[in-house]
Every structure is written in C-alpha cells, then in structure tokens.
Design a protein around this motif. Structure first.
Motif, PDB file in Angstrom:
ATOM      1  N   ASP A 230       0.841  -1.198   0.000  1.00 44.48           N
ATOM      2  CA  ASP A 230       0.000   0.000   0.000  1.00 44.48           C
ATOM      3  C   ASP A 230       0.877   1.248   0.000  1.00 44.48           C
ATOM      4  OD1 ASP A 230      -2.228  -1.554   0.030  1.00 44.48           O
ATOM      5  OD2 ASP A 230      -2.525  -1.452   2.203  1.00 44.48           O
TER       6      ASP A 230
ATOM      7  N   ARG B 134      10.073  13.134  -3.351  1.00 41.22           N
ATOM      8  CA  ARG B 134       9.453  13.346  -4.656  1.00 41.22           C
ATOM      9  C   ARG B 134       8.772  14.717  -4.727  1.00 41.22           C
ATOM     10  NH1 ARG B 134       5.912   8.597  -7.176  1.00 41.22           N
ATOM     11  NH2 ARG B 134       8.003   7.685  -7.046  1.00 41.22           N
TER      12      ARG B 134
ATOM     13  N   PRO C 209       1.545   4.987   0.146  1.00 41.21           N
ATOM     14  CA  PRO C 209       0.735   6.099   0.643  1.00 41.21           C
ATOM     15  C   PRO C 209       0.607   7.197  -0.399  1.00 41.21           C
ATOM     16  CG  PRO C 209       2.949   6.227   1.552  1.00 41.21           C
ATOM     17  CD  PRO C 209       2.865   4.923   0.790  1.00 41.21           C
ATOM     18  N   THR C 210      -0.491   7.925  -0.334  1.00 44.75           N
ATOM     19  CA  THR C 210      -0.628   9.123  -1.158  1.00 44.75           C
ATOM     20  C   THR C 210       0.337  10.176  -0.638  1.00 44.75           C
ATOM     21  OG1 THR C 210      -2.318  10.130   0.252  1.00 44.75           O
ATOM     22  CG2 THR C 210      -3.070   8.595  -1.471  1.00 44.75           C
ATOM     23  N   PRO C 211       0.633  11.203  -1.430  1.00 42.19           N
ATOM     24  CA  PRO C 211       1.524  12.258  -0.923  1.00 42.19           C
ATOM     25  C   PRO C 211       1.027  12.870   0.387  1.00 42.19           C
ATOM     26  CG  PRO C 211       1.277  12.477  -3.281  1.00 42.19           C
ATOM     27  CD  PRO C 211       0.317  11.406  -2.863  1.00 42.19           C
ATOM     28  N   ALA C 212      -0.282  13.090   0.498  1.00 42.19           N
ATOM     29  CA  ALA C 212      -0.814  13.662   1.735  1.00 42.19           C
ATOM     30  C   ALA C 212      -0.632  12.709   2.901  1.00 42.19           C
ATOM     31  CB  ALA C 212      -2.284  14.023   1.562  1.00 42.19           C
ATOM     32  N   GLU C 213      -0.868  11.410   2.670  1.00 40.19           N
ATOM     33  CA  GLU C 213      -0.675  10.424   3.738  1.00 40.19           C
ATOM     34  C   GLU C 213       0.790  10.355   4.143  1.00 40.19           C
ATOM     35  OE1 GLU C 213      -4.292   7.308   2.573  1.00 40.19           O
ATOM     36  OE2 GLU C 213      -2.262   7.028   1.761  1.00 40.19           O
TER      37      GLU C 213
ATOM     38  N   HIS D 218       2.118  19.617  -4.322  1.00 36.95           N
ATOM     39  CA  HIS D 218       2.740  18.316  -4.573  1.00 36.95           C
ATOM     40  C   HIS D 218       2.478  17.334  -3.433  1.00 36.95           C
ATOM     41  CE1 HIS D 218       4.735  19.797  -8.142  1.00 36.95           C
ATOM     42  NE2 HIS D 218       5.201  20.829  -7.460  1.00 36.95           N
TER      43      HIS D 218
ATOM     44  N   THR E 189      -4.663  22.475  -3.992  1.00 41.37           N
ATOM     45  CA  THR E 189      -4.534  22.365  -5.443  1.00 41.37           C
ATOM     46  C   THR E 189      -4.279  23.739  -6.050  1.00 41.37           C
ATOM     47  OG1 THR E 189      -6.891  22.701  -5.935  1.00 41.37           O
ATOM     48  CG2 THR E 189      -6.181  20.444  -5.415  1.00 41.37           C
TER      49      THR E 189
ATOM     50  N   GLY F 190      -0.437  17.226  -1.969  1.00 35.70           N
ATOM     51  CA  GLY F 190      -1.870  16.963  -1.971  1.00 35.70           C
ATOM     52  C   GLY F 190      -2.625  17.706  -0.888  1.00 35.70           C
TER      53      GLY F 190
END
Length: 395
Positions: A98, A380, A100-104, A338, A343, A340
């Motif tokens: 899993d 990233r 993670p998303t950038p925010a996670e 970037h 926007t 998240g």
C-alpha cells in the motif's frame, strides 16, 4: 517525582518539575518554547544511565534530569535518536504494497517527527538562576539563553533539544546569513525563520517594481520576519516600506537588521492591528507560510499555517490596501500542491474570489539540500517544488 502544571487562571503558579536526588527532593521551573506540558514524572540521570533505559523511560513519559557530563548527555540524546529511528523489522505484505498518497506520506512524516521530538524532549537539563548550565564540560550558554528567553529569573528545567536549538540560534545570530541579492548579511534571532532558502529573496530582487508616477514608491512587507524583504525593497529604491509582524521576536529581529543595514530612514518596522497597516501602498509583498498544517513550534509558524489563514487574509485584504496602479506580490512555494494539501485550482479560485487577477508570475526552483536527499520520505514532492512570485492586481 512529579510535575505540576499551571491552572488556566490569572496569577496561577508556574509549572514546575520535581525530582529526587538521593534523599533530597528538588524542584525547578519548567519552560518549553513549543508549549509542551511539564512532565508528570522526572528522575535524575547521569553518565551511568544507559541509552536503552533512557529510551524506555522517555517513551513511558518519564523525564530524565541530566546531572552528568554535558557531552555525554549529547551522546545519550544521539543514542536515543537512533533507537527511535530504527525501522520495523517486519511488515505485512498488504502494508508493504500500500503506497501512501503524498498527503498520507506527509502526515505520517509529521507524526513520526512529532513522536521523535516528544521522546527526545524528555532528556532535560537545568539552568540555574543566572542561565548557567552547571554540568561538566558544559559551554557558556548565558548569552544564548538571555537572547532567547530574556533575563533569568529562577532555576529552570528545559529539554536538551531546546537548549541545543538556542545555542545554534545564537551562533547564527552572531555569524549572520549571507544574502547575495541584498549584498549583505541578515542576522536571525531565536524563534524567527531564517532566510536560508534564498530563492524567494531572488524573486523579489528581480521582479519589476510598480511605477507610481511622480510620487515616491511605497511598500508594505507583511510578516516581515527577519526584515530581509523590507531591506531588499529599500536597497532597490523603494522610498518608504512599512514592515509588519505579529511576533515580538520577529519585530525585534527586523529592527535589529534594519538598524545594522542603516535603513531605518526608509523602513518602519511595526506591529499592525491586522495583517495590513491602516493605509495604502504601491506595492504589498507577502511571503506567507506555504503549508496548510499546524506548526509545532514558534519557528515553524514561518512554514505551517492551518487553513492557509495568512494566505487568504492577504488575498482578501489586498485590493483595499493598494494605491491606484499598485500591485501585490505573493511569494509562495507549491510544495503543498505536490503534497496533496492544496490544489492549484484552489489557489486560483481564492485569487479570483478576492477580486484579483494575475498580471504575471516569476518561478524558480529551490536549491536547498533536501531536494537531492532521496532518503527523505517527501523527496518526490520536494524535488518537484517550485517557488513563485505572483504579481497580483485588482480585477
């Protein structure tokens, strides 16, 4: 072996730390710049204290009041940090797959940093009533502590991590930070965000100034911090700049730098009833915190701002504080995009909602070492970051 915390009432007793040394009970005032509550339990520790034991006690919420050698305390702190940073040896296959998303990833990173700071913050040292550190091989910290905390009052317990920050800040204040765009050095004070990331200063140095006609050019620098942008505007020929901030430390720091640079005849450093002075200017510059998240210390307020409050206050108040033909310069990193957390569409919608339009935008890429650190969990996003100067005018 306990600590009492102050009641939230006027005139309440200050927080204190209590610990036992042999058969003697000791107490000291408690101070924390990030408002960490006084530890509920504290024990004396010295050169015989092992890192495993110190780490375990700190994780359990027990503070260790250091009474041994200063350099050994620093080694113990490093050893505790290595124990915190150890990676889990086992992970389930589902967890490993899993991504993670950038925010996670950002929120996990913040939680990990908060946990690290909390555990390491349980290693304490004692400043005496003169801001002296009575430990073997301890440096002279009186000046650094006086600059950070003000005049000494009574013996006070603080975390070693906080003291190291105070010492480092005093060294930066003495040495200063070279600002090529300014052609001089800026001397940051403790608790004030330092202009070590010079790309945003370079943007302000190369953006074209408004042309006010026959009258002298005036400007506001909102959230001035060290005063670096106000000083740069004065060096660029702005006749009068009003630099504001809500932080007493920042105001003192900016005044110190403006005086050092002999620009006090062109820059007025002052507090304001709101973000803006009660006036208008030809140019309004604002470099708000760029990440909409909660700061955990005073200096982090230069980076983190829940709900992007300062950003929205600047946009919504700009038109009412511009002279005809004037413009606002919003200096902002897109790191939040970037990660998240915001926007580009939300930013542009806020600009439009405030009755503004984008006249131009200047971009630059950050040059700080984190953009090249591939071990950083946020690498990233940092590698893709762009800092922009948005030239805004009333629509």
């Amino acid at each position: 072996m306990s600590a009492t915390t102050p009641a939230h009432l006027p005139g309440a007793m200050p927080a204190v730390v209590e610990w036992q040394e042999g058969s003697t009970s000791r107490t000291a005032l408690w101070h924390s710049e990030n408002s960490t509550p006084a530890p509920r339990r504290a024990v004396a520790a010295d050169d015989r204290t092992k890192a495993d034991a110190a780490h375990r006690l700190a994780c359990e919420g027990t503070a260790l009041l250091w009474r041994g050698d200063y350099h050994n305390a620093r080694r113990l702190l490093e050893a505790m940090g290595r124990r915190i940073d150890r990676k889990p040896t086992k992970r389930s296959s589902s967890a490993a797959s899993d991504a993670p998303t950038p925010a996670e990833a950002f929120h996990r990173h913040r939680r990990a940093r908060a946990h690290r700071a909390r555990v390491l913050g349980h290693l304490l040292v004692l400043l005496d009533g003169e801001h002296r550190l009575a430990l073997r091989r301890a440096p002279d910290v009186q000046q650094a502590c006086t600059e950070a905390y003000g005049p000494p009052q009574a013996p006070t317990a603080i975390s070693l991590t906080e003291l190291l920050g105070v010492i480092g800040a005093q060294q930066w204040r003495e040495k200063g930070v070279d600002v090529p765009a300014l052609g001089d050095r800026i001397h940051p004070h403790y608790g004030v965000f330092s202009p070590v990331r010079g790309e945003y200063v370079d943007l302000v140095a190369r953006a074209p100034l408004p042309a006010p006609g026959d009258r002298p050019l005036t400007a506001f620098d909102l959230g001035t911090g060290t005063g670096v942008l106000a000083a740069l505007l004065a060096r660029r020929g702005v006749a009068r700049t009003v630099a504001t901030d809500i932080s007493p430390r920042a105001l003192a720091c900016a005044r110190d730098n403006i005086d050092r640079l002999r620009l006090s005849d062109r820059v007025d450093v002052t507090t304001a009833p709101s973000l803006f002075p009660d006036a208008r200017a030809d140019l309004v510059v604002c470099n708000p915190p760029w990440i909409p998240a909660r700061p955990t210390s005073a200096v982090e307020q230069g980076v983190y701002d829940p709900g992007s409050t300062m950003l929205h206050d600047f946009l919504n108040g700009l038109s009412a504080h511009l002279n005809p033909g004037g413009e606002g310069w919003l200096v902002l990193s897109d790191l939040a995009e970037h990660l998240g957390l915001r926007t580009r569409g939300e930013l542009l919608a806020a600009v439009e909602s405030a009755g503004l339009r984008v006249r131009d935008r200047l971009d630059t890429s950050p040059r700080h070492p984190r953009t090249r650190d591939t071990t950083d969990p946020l690498h990233r996003a940092r590698a893709a970051e762009t800092t922009s100067l948005w030239r805004l005018t009333p629509a």
